[in-house]
Design an enzyme around this catalytic site. Structure first.
Site, PDB file in Angstrom:
ATOM      1  N   ARG A 158       0.822  -1.227   0.000  1.00 28.07           N
ATOM      2  CA  ARG A 158       0.000   0.000   0.000  1.00 28.07           C
ATOM      3  C   ARG A 158       0.852   1.271   0.000  1.00 28.07           C
ATOM      4  O   ARG A 158       0.597   2.197  -0.755  1.00 28.07           O
ATOM      5  CB  ARG A 158      -0.903   0.024   1.229  1.00 28.07           C
ATOM      6  CG  ARG A 158      -1.975  -1.027   1.210  1.00 28.07           C
ATOM      7  CD  ARG A 158      -2.861  -0.845   2.441  1.00 28.07           C
ATOM      8  NE  ARG A 158      -3.579  -2.056   2.734  1.00 28.07           N
ATOM      9  CZ  ARG A 158      -3.153  -2.999   3.573  1.00 28.07           C
ATOM     10  NH1 ARG A 158      -2.017  -2.854   4.221  1.00 28.07           N
ATOM     11  NH2 ARG A 158      -3.863  -4.088   3.773  1.00 28.07           N
ATOM     12  N   ILE A 159       1.873   1.310   0.878  1.00 27.52           N
ATOM     13  CA  ILE A 159       2.651   2.549   0.994  1.00 27.52           C
ATOM     14  C   ILE A 159       3.527   2.732  -0.245  1.00 27.52           C
ATOM     15  O   ILE A 159       3.625   3.835  -0.797  1.00 27.52           O
ATOM     16  CB  ILE A 159       3.505   2.550   2.288  1.00 27.52           C
ATOM     17  CG1 ILE A 159       2.584   2.409   3.516  1.00 27.52           C
ATOM     18  CG2 ILE A 159       4.322   3.834   2.382  1.00 27.52           C
ATOM     19  CD1 ILE A 159       3.305   2.216   4.838  1.00 27.52           C
ATOM     20  N   ALA A 241      10.741   2.860   5.565  1.00 29.68           N
ATOM     21  CA  ALA A 241      10.187   1.549   5.957  1.00 29.68           C
ATOM     22  C   ALA A 241      10.683   1.158   7.357  1.00 29.68           C
ATOM     23  O   ALA A 241      10.041   1.507   8.353  1.00 29.68           O
ATOM     24  CB  ALA A 241      10.559   0.510   4.916  1.00 29.68           C
ATOM     25  N   ARG A 242      11.800   0.486   7.420  1.00 30.96           N
ATOM     26  CA  ARG A 242      12.399   0.116   8.692  1.00 30.96           C
ATOM     27  C   ARG A 242      13.913   0.243   8.583  1.00 30.96           C
ATOM     28  O   ARG A 242      14.510  -0.128   7.567  1.00 30.96           O
ATOM     29  CB  ARG A 242      12.039  -1.324   9.080  1.00 30.96           C
ATOM     30  CG  ARG A 242      10.654  -1.477   9.668  1.00 30.96           C
ATOM     31  CD  ARG A 242      10.535  -0.798  11.041  1.00 30.96           C
ATOM     32  NE  ARG A 242       9.211  -0.896  11.607  1.00 30.96           N
ATOM     33  CZ  ARG A 242       8.262   0.046  11.501  1.00 30.96           C
ATOM     34  NH1 ARG A 242       8.495   1.170  10.846  1.00 30.96           N
ATOM     35  NH2 ARG A 242       7.081  -0.116  12.079  1.00 30.96           N
ATOM     36  N   GLU A 271      16.997   2.623  16.351  1.00 29.63           N
ATOM     37  CA  GLU A 271      16.624   4.001  16.659  1.00 29.63           C
ATOM     38  C   GLU A 271      16.075   4.116  18.087  1.00 29.63           C
ATOM     39  O   GLU A 271      15.520   3.144  18.596  1.00 29.63           O
ATOM     40  CB  GLU A 271      15.589   4.508  15.625  1.00 29.63           C
ATOM     41  CG  GLU A 271      14.274   3.752  15.631  1.00 29.63           C
ATOM     42  CD  GLU A 271      13.343   4.197  14.485  1.00 29.63           C
ATOM     43  OE1 GLU A 271      13.791   4.323  13.323  1.00 29.63           O
ATOM     44  OE2 GLU A 271      12.152   4.418  14.788  1.00 29.63           O
ATOM     45  N   HIS A 289      11.764   9.507  12.302  1.00 26.14           N
ATOM     46  CA  HIS A 289      10.630   8.582  12.143  1.00 26.14           C
ATOM     47  C   HIS A 289       9.288   9.335  12.146  1.00 26.14           C
ATOM     48  O   HIS A 289       8.447   9.142  13.035  1.00 26.14           O
ATOM     49  CB  HIS A 289      10.654   7.509  13.244  1.00 26.14           C
ATOM     50  CG  HIS A 289       9.936   6.244  12.851  1.00 26.14           C
ATOM     51  ND1 HIS A 289      10.281   4.999  13.286  1.00 26.14           N
ATOM     52  CD2 HIS A 289       8.863   6.045  12.052  1.00 26.14           C
ATOM     53  CE1 HIS A 289       9.465   4.089  12.787  1.00 26.14           C
ATOM     54  NE2 HIS A 289       8.582   4.707  12.025  1.00 26.14           N
TER      55      HIS A 289
HETATM   56  C1  DGY Z   1       4.404   2.135  11.476  1.00 25.80           C
HETATM   57  O1  DGY Z   1       3.195   2.313  11.656  1.00 25.80           O
HETATM   58  O2  DGY Z   1       4.883   1.038  11.284  1.00 25.80           O
HETATM   59  C2  DGY Z   1       5.252   3.327  11.468  1.00 25.80           C
HETATM   60  O3  DGY Z   1       6.564   3.099  11.304  1.00 25.80           O
HETATM   61  C3  DGY Z   1       4.959   4.236  12.626  1.00 25.80           C
HETATM   62  O4  DGY Z   1       4.532   5.354  11.951  1.00 25.80           O
END
Ligand code: DGY
Length: 323
Positions: A158-159, A241-242, A271, A289
């Protein structure tokens, strides 16, 4: 009947906290200080529902509690690599997340990072604030044009698709993607996105590479020194993302050596600690973030957690169950 006992590990938007108070016997974290592993273990013994966020490491040692009272771990956020879902499943906890509601804002931030890195916005701001700007000149702080370039998406969920829409619709960028899972043709068609069979193909062809895959062990250091070398020397890497998806040390080396042109990062391995060598890179844009950090989205995430809790306590399947 007594209300279910709910524990929320961090401050949430006021409106959501007020609604939680009305519906549940809720304990909020007024101080907003992250809980320790021991406090989380105790919470699993004392509460019916435990509501963590991405800042809480809910690993196997936390989940290994004898006589847990908690039955649902309703996480605030879409990513859930901070929760050991295998261990949660084994221990009998239901786990939910908050998908969809943050896709647009997180994609907006990916585009912010792309533009900031490509147009050297962080460097420019630092120069102005330091009083070092000497005025306009044709060769000053030259950046990279993104319009008409190729936007490579790794993780076309989605993102990733929302980011692609913005890059394609706003900047006329060609979209290419890699995703290990099949993507419905109509979803790719929204941006005319072309599939590539490997990560490497996306890295080689893209002017901007935007990361949108989940974190966790499967994607740990997916972007490493070897893969950074496959990118164009003019390319920009964006991560909303991560953090653990990128080997931070290798990225700092690539940024310093000119292996790639720049990076825009909103997330970091471990983080809020930041790999020190990344802080030395002028060509890295570093944000704390902020992907989902808008009032509307942070409230929507809270409502989604509440929807999951309500369904669960009504004996129904919560909509966003991930374990
Ligand atoms: C998530 O929802 O996974 C984000 O990283 C926090 O915004």
């Amino acid at each position: 009947m007594s209300k279910p006992k709910v524990l929320v590990t961090r401050r949430w938007p006021d409106a959501v906290e007020a609604r939680l108070k009305a519906l549940y016997d809720v304990t909020l974290n007024e101080s907003d200080v992250p809980m320790t592993a021991e406090q989380m273990r105790q919470a699993l013994k004392d509460y019916d529902a435990f509501c963590p966020t991405v800042s809480d490491k809910v690993d196997a040692s936390v989940l290994d509690v004898a006589g847990a009272r908690t039955r649902i771990i309703a996480s605030y956020g879409v990513g859930y690599s901070h929760i050991d879902t295998e261990a949660a499943k084994k221990a009998g906890f239901v786990v939910t997340n908050t998908p969809e509601v943050l896709s647009e804002c997180t994609a907006d931030l990916a585009i912010t990072l792309m533009l900031m890195a490509a147009r050297r916005a962080g460097e420019g701001e630092r120069e102005v604030r330091a009083g070092n700007w000497t005025g306009w000149r044709p060769t000053h702080m030259i950046g990279t044009k993104v319009s008409g370039g190729t936007f490579g998406v790794l993780g076309f969920g989605r993102i990733g698709r929302e980011a692609a829409k913005r890059a394609h619709g706003g900047f006329g960028m060609k979209v290419i993607y890699f995703d290990p899972f099949p993507v419905k043709p109509e979803l790719a068609a929204e941006t005319g996105a072309e599939k590539r069979d490997t990560i490497e193909e996306v890295l080689r062809e893209s002017d901007v590479v935007s990361l949108h895959m989940p974190g966790g062990k499967d994607n740990y250091h997916l972007i490493n020194a070897e893969r950074l070398k496959m990118m164009k020397p003019t390319a920009i890497l964006v991560n909303s993302a991560r953090g653990e998806v990128i080997d931070g040390k290798a990225l700092a080396e690539a940024l310093k050596a000119g292996t790639i042109k720049g990076a825009g990062l909103d997330v970091f391995e471990g983080e809020p600690r930041i790999e020190p060598s990344l802080l030395e890179c002028e060509n890295a844009v570093l944000l704390p973030h902020l992907g989902s950090a808008t009032q509307a989205t942070r409230e929507a995430m809270g409502w989604r957690v509440m929807e999951n809790l309500e369904a669960f306590f009504a004996g129904q399947a919560p909509r966003d169950r991930v374990a």
